[in-house]
Design an enzyme around this catalytic site. Structure first.
Site, mmCIF file in Angstrom:
data_model
loop_
_atom_site.group_PDB
_atom_site.id
_atom_site.type_symbol
_atom_site.label_atom_id
_atom_site.label_comp_id
_atom_site.label_asym_id
_atom_site.label_seq_id
_atom_site.Cartn_x
_atom_site.Cartn_y
_atom_site.Cartn_z
ATOM 1 N N LEU A 239 0.872 -1.182 0.000
ATOM 2 C CA LEU A 239 0.000 0.000 0.000
ATOM 3 C C LEU A 239 0.905 1.227 0.000
ATOM 4 C CD1 LEU A 239 -2.991 0.693 -0.043
ATOM 5 C CD2 LEU A 239 -2.934 0.806 2.458
ATOM 6 N N HIS A 240 1.324 1.622 -1.187
ATOM 7 C CA HIS A 240 2.407 2.597 -1.358
ATOM 8 C C HIS A 240 2.093 3.997 -0.790
ATOM 9 C CE1 HIS A 240 4.203 -0.255 -4.232
ATOM 10 N NE2 HIS A 240 3.031 -0.292 -4.850
#
Ligand code: RIB
Ligand code: CA
Length: 310
Positions: A239-240
């Protein structure tokens, strides 16, 4: 509490969407505006998706601007294979009704940097808007408190090529301008984001909120998971972009090193590579706090608590 003034520059993208929601749920931050850039999908979709997310959060008051529709010197490369044709595939979302601002995103960034005492820029996509603003108005560099960006990689190397991360690869010349700007930069590279995985229990925590926002976030991460779990054989997808916002709220969740980072802009083989001098083997001046680790449980606790408060 003094709110920290920020501008989010973004290419939604499901992970961008979660980052925007986290920012809008956090009283520590004042979102002065959100600027869309071409990246995961073309600009008409990233500006539309940005407005969809603001309306989902009940924040149709947020000023949303459209920015650059192509990199400085290259053809746009997009990532529908990851994010779907709309860029926000997963849940069915209504078209936005809130307006797009008339001004160009680059002019909004310039005007806001000049008018604000220490704005923080939070780029979550290719750095085209940021670099264009710095080129058009070099005076703003001294007005910007910090740039906290998602991009690059060191140990994790690359995700769009063997050596480059997507945001940097799409516009390496823009990234080069930003990293040479002299502005304090904090980098959330793949080395951190690949440790922030949307495992099933974490996706369930979003869905179990029982709210439209929780359901949307769960559906986005379900969709986002399918590609990365297949590619990395991992228990979830990285989940950048929310890592950028989480850093502004709880920097203690992260640790890294202040090192020199250069961007490859000419070699075809390694174009867009962020060359981080992690071990200090050159005499290049450190120009970025390059994060290497994250307290992933602490990150997801913060994220779910804040998203549930919307
Ligand atoms: O490489 C990951 C980055 O590229 C994220 O910001 C994602 O949204 C895409 O923009
Ligand atoms: Ca992004």
């Amino acid at each position: 509490m003094t709110k920290r003034p920020i501008i989010i520059d973004t290419d939604p993208g499901q992970d961008d969407a979660v980052a925007i929601l986290l920012a809008l749920a956090s009283p520590e931050l004042e979102v002065l505006g959100i600027t869309a850039v071409a990246g995961n999908v073309p600009l008409p979709l990233t500006q539309k998706n940005t407005r969809i997310v603001c309306e989902l959060a009940g924040r149709s008051d947020i000023k949303v601007f459209a920015g650059c529709d192509a990199p400085l010197h290259r053809k746009l490369i997009t990532a529908e294979h990851v994010h779907g044709q709309t860029g926000l595939d997963g849940p069915e979302m209504p078209d936005p009704t809130m307006p797009l601002q008339d001004d160009h995103a680059v002019d909004f960034i310039i005007d806001t940097a000049r008018a604000t005492d220490g704005v923080t820029l939070c780029p979550l996509g290719p750095l085209t808007n940021i670099a264009t603003a710095l080129q058009k108005a070099p005076d703003i560099a001294s007005r910007i408190r910090e740039i906290v960006l998602m991009g690059g990689a060191y140990f994790e190397v690359g995700n769009i090529t063997p050596t480059a991360e997507f945001n940097i690869y799409v516009d390496p010349e823009a990234a080069d301008i930003v990293f040479k700007s002299g502005i304090p930069i904090t980098v959330m590279p793949l080395d951190v984001t690949h440790k922030a995985l949307t495992t099933q229990p974490r996706v369930d925590a979003f869905r179990n909120m029982g709210t439209p926002i929780g359901e949307a976030v769960a559906a986005w991460t379900d969709f986002f998971n399918r590609f990365d779990m297949e590619k990395y054989a991992s228990p979830g997808a990285p989940l950048h972009d929310p890592c950028v916002i989480a850093y502004l709220i709880k920097p203690e969740l992260f640790n890294g090193r202040h090192v020199n980072v250069c961007v490859e802009t000419s070699s075809e083989l390694t174009l867009g590579m962020t060359v981080a001098d992690w071990w200090g083997v050159t005499d290049r001046t450190p120009n970025a706090m390059f994060m290497g680790d994250i307290d992933a449980d602490g990150f997801f606790d913060l994220l779910t608590t804040r998203i549930a408060s919307l």
